[in-house]
Scaffold this motif. Structure first.
Motif, PDB file in Angstrom:
ATOM      1  N   CYS A 156       0.820  -1.220   0.000  1.00  0.00           N
ATOM      2  CA  CYS A 156       0.000   0.000   0.000  1.00  0.00           C
ATOM      3  C   CYS A 156       0.848   1.262   0.000  1.00  0.00           C
ATOM      4  CB  CYS A 156      -0.952  -0.007   1.195  1.00  0.00           C
ATOM      5  SG  CYS A 156      -2.271  -1.227   1.058  1.00  0.00           S
ATOM      6  N   SER A 178       3.929   1.574  -0.997  1.00  0.00           N
ATOM      7  CA  SER A 178       4.655   1.669  -2.271  1.00  0.00           C
ATOM      8  C   SER A 178       3.739   2.187  -3.369  1.00  0.00           C
ATOM      9  CB  SER A 178       5.207   0.296  -2.664  1.00  0.00           C
ATOM     10  OG  SER A 178       6.097  -0.179  -1.688  1.00  0.00           O
ATOM     11  N   LEU A 179       2.517   1.682  -3.412  1.00  0.00           N
ATOM     12  CA  LEU A 179       1.574   2.127  -4.437  1.00  0.00           C
ATOM     13  C   LEU A 179       1.125   3.567  -4.227  1.00  0.00           C
ATOM     14  CD1 LEU A 179      -0.588  -1.095  -4.863  1.00  0.00           C
ATOM     15  CD2 LEU A 179       1.001  -0.101  -6.520  1.00  0.00           C
ATOM     16  N   LEU A 237       3.119   5.792  -6.337  1.00  0.00           N
ATOM     17  CA  LEU A 237       2.718   5.748  -7.742  1.00  0.00           C
ATOM     18  C   LEU A 237       1.418   6.515  -7.985  1.00  0.00           C
ATOM     19  CD1 LEU A 237       3.584   2.044  -8.612  1.00  0.00           C
ATOM     20  CD2 LEU A 237       4.929   4.097  -9.031  1.00  0.00           C
ATOM     21  N   THR A 238       0.455   6.402  -7.077  1.00  0.00           N
ATOM     22  CA  THR A 238      -0.799   7.132  -7.261  1.00  0.00           C
ATOM     23  C   THR A 238      -0.594   8.637  -7.067  1.00  0.00           C
ATOM     24  OG1 THR A 238      -1.461   6.665  -4.968  1.00  0.00           O
ATOM     25  CG2 THR A 238      -2.286   5.181  -6.685  1.00  0.00           C
ATOM     26  N   LEU A 289      -5.295   3.773   0.000  1.00  0.00           N
ATOM     27  CA  LEU A 289      -4.083   2.954   0.170  1.00  0.00           C
ATOM     28  C   LEU A 289      -3.409   3.248   1.506  1.00  0.00           C
ATOM     29  CD1 LEU A 289      -2.604   3.095  -3.428  1.00  0.00           C
ATOM     30  CD2 LEU A 289      -3.344   1.026  -2.212  1.00  0.00           C
TER      31      LEU A 289
END
Length: 138
Positions: free
Chosen positions: A27, A29-30, A33-34, A53
């Motif tokens: 979560c 890490s993402l 990206l988001t 996230l």
């Protein structure tokens, strides 16, 4: 087709801890990206993805922390206290990041939201490497 079996030395409580720990890693890490996707597109959907996230990572991170502390106090071979403190720092950064992301629109991500997400990820990676070293299980 071959199947890998887990070593007999892994206890059920360690499996639960590993299960709960994998969610914050994914979560948080993402979230980076988001945040980058929001920065590039200005689409509020990416901001809401980041918020969810962060929330999911915090919930599972707290559960993983509770299991780790219980294992450590119970005398089961668990994470070293330094590693546990490192994960508490990661969760603290994620809480701050979550509060930053509650702002509305662009100011929720640029510049402090994305910066905090990246710092959280870097600290999480450092704690992960710390946990894999000789001090991981003491």
């Amino acid at each position: 087709m071959t199947f890998q079996t887990l070593p007999a030395a892994i206890s059920p409580s360690e499996l639960v801890q590993r299960y709960f720990t994998s969610f914050p890693v994914a979560c948080f890490s993402l979230t980076v990206l988001t945040d980058i996707a929001y920065w590039q597109t200005s689409n509020l959907l990416w901001l809401h993805y980041s918020e969810w996230l962060l929330f999911a990572g915090l919930v599972f991170g707290v559960l993983a922390g509770v299991v780790a502390v219980i294992r450590r106090i119970a005398g089961v071979s668990g994470l070293a206290w330094l590693t546990i403190l490192g994960w508490i720092l990661v969760l603290g950064l994620a809480i701050v990041n979550s509060l930053i992301h509650t702002a509305d629109g662009w100011t929720a991500v640029i510049p402090w939201g994305i910066t905090t997400s990246i710092v959280t990820l870097i600290v999480m990676i450092a704690v992960g490497f710390l946990g894999r070293g000789g001090q991981a299980y003491a």
